[in-house]
Design a protein around this motif. Structure first.
Motif, PDB file in Angstrom:
ATOM      1  N   TYR A  93       0.835  -1.209   0.000  1.00  0.00           N
ATOM      2  CA  TYR A  93       0.000   0.000   0.000  1.00  0.00           C
ATOM      3  C   TYR A  93       0.867   1.255   0.000  1.00  0.00           C
ATOM      4  CZ  TYR A  93      -2.829   3.771   1.904  1.00  0.00           C
ATOM      5  OH  TYR A  93      -3.420   4.986   2.126  1.00  0.00           O
ATOM      6  N   ASN A  98       0.614   4.077  -2.970  1.00  0.00           N
ATOM      7  CA  ASN A  98      -0.051   5.323  -2.623  1.00  0.00           C
ATOM      8  C   ASN A  98       0.980   6.430  -2.460  1.00  0.00           C
ATOM      9  OD1 ASN A  98      -1.191   7.425  -0.774  1.00  0.00           O
ATOM     10  ND2 ASN A  98      -3.009   6.121  -0.943  1.00  0.00           N
ATOM     11  N   GLU A 149       0.811   9.509  -1.463  1.00  0.00           N
ATOM     12  CA  GLU A 149       0.763  10.270  -0.223  1.00  0.00           C
ATOM     13  C   GLU A 149       1.385   9.479   0.924  1.00  0.00           C
ATOM     14  OE1 GLU A 149      -0.191  13.547  -1.710  1.00  0.00           O
ATOM     15  OE2 GLU A 149      -0.255  13.430   0.474  1.00  0.00           O
TER      16      GLU A 149
END
Length: 269
Positions: free
Chosen positions: A248, A252, A254
């Motif tokens: 993850y 991702n 961010e």
């Protein structure tokens, strides 16, 4: 948390006492070591060294020696020790409840594959730099008692797991990818340390590499069952939760900005 090695003289006394206790307890190993030190040098690396400063019981001992594999093998054949040799020419000595893993320096993967340059004038630094994780970056010359602990001290001081060498070639050549992944997850869980971006990127690639050839959960479960220390802290469900979190983070953008906060804080955020 673990102790930093600050008082060099104290550490030398602690290590010497612990190593001498092993020699006292196992006379055949003592005789082997005396013969080895006549013609070569021995360096203890990793966990046994770390346990010395943290007053923890050691279950095994890892050693690199300056002898060639042939000379080391011959010396062992002349002893009364029980030993075996793996496919990568690592030697395991079974002392009955305590194991010693020995490598000829020529067959240590970091030197054999030239991922760390070897210079006899700086051999302690070379061996320490050849350790994969900073957590394991400790080495002691058993003859002189000289040592290096800067990488390990960085791990304790910063509470951050990192890979010592930054080159891609170094990471690719390391042959124990499943064990490296489980070790990182264990250290993060047990000590609550963060995972440095350099290390996180490596772990993401390792997961993908394993997944290209196996079912990731099945493969990691096989390796988890090989390490009692890890199994006491981690279930395969815990491992897979962290595996998914690593993926993850890298999927991702961010989340990538928060790599240095570690797994726990990222989940809270």
């Amino acid at each position: 948390m673990l102790e930093i090695i600050e008082d060099k003289n104290l550490f030398k006394r602690l290590f010497a006492a612990r190593f001498k206790e092993v020699l006292r307890k196992y006379p055949d190993f003592y005789e082997f070591m005396m013969n080895l030190l006549i013609s070569g040098t021995a360096y203890v690396v990793g966990g046994f060294v770390r346990d010395s400063i943290n007053n923890k019981q050691s279950r095994d001992l890892d050693m690199i020696v300056s002898l060639s594999h042939t000379d080391l093998n011959n010396l062992l054949k002349e002893s009364d020790l029980t030993f075996s040799i793996n496919r990568m020419l690592g030697i395991k000595i079974d002392l009955g409840g305590f194991e010693v893993d020995i490598w000829s320096i020529d067959n240590n993967w970091a030197f054999r594959d030239s991922v760390v340059k070897r210079n006899e004038d700086y051999i302690l630094d070379n061996i320490s730099d050849g350790c994969f994780y900073n957590y394991d970056g400790l080495v002691v010359n058993v003859h002189s008692n000289n040592f290096r602990s800067n990488h390990y001290n960085d791990f304790v001081r910063e509470k951050k797991l990192n890979i010592i060498q930054k080159s891609k070639y170094y990471k690719v050549k390391n042959p124990t990818i499943e064990a490296n992944l489980l070790r990182a997850i264990y250290l993060n869980t047990f000590y609550g340390v963060d995972i440095a971006p350099n290390c996180m990127s490596y772990l993401d690639k390792v997961i993908s590499q394993i997944g290209d050839n196996y079912d990731v959960q099945d493969r990691l479960n096989i390796y988890l069952n090989k390490y009692d220390k890890y199994k006491k802290v981690l279930s395969i469900e815990d491992v897979m939760d962290t595996v998914r979190l690593i993926k993850y983070i890298h999927a991702n953008r961010e989340a990538k900005k928060q790599l240095n906060f570690g797994f726990g804080q990222l989940m809270e955020d």
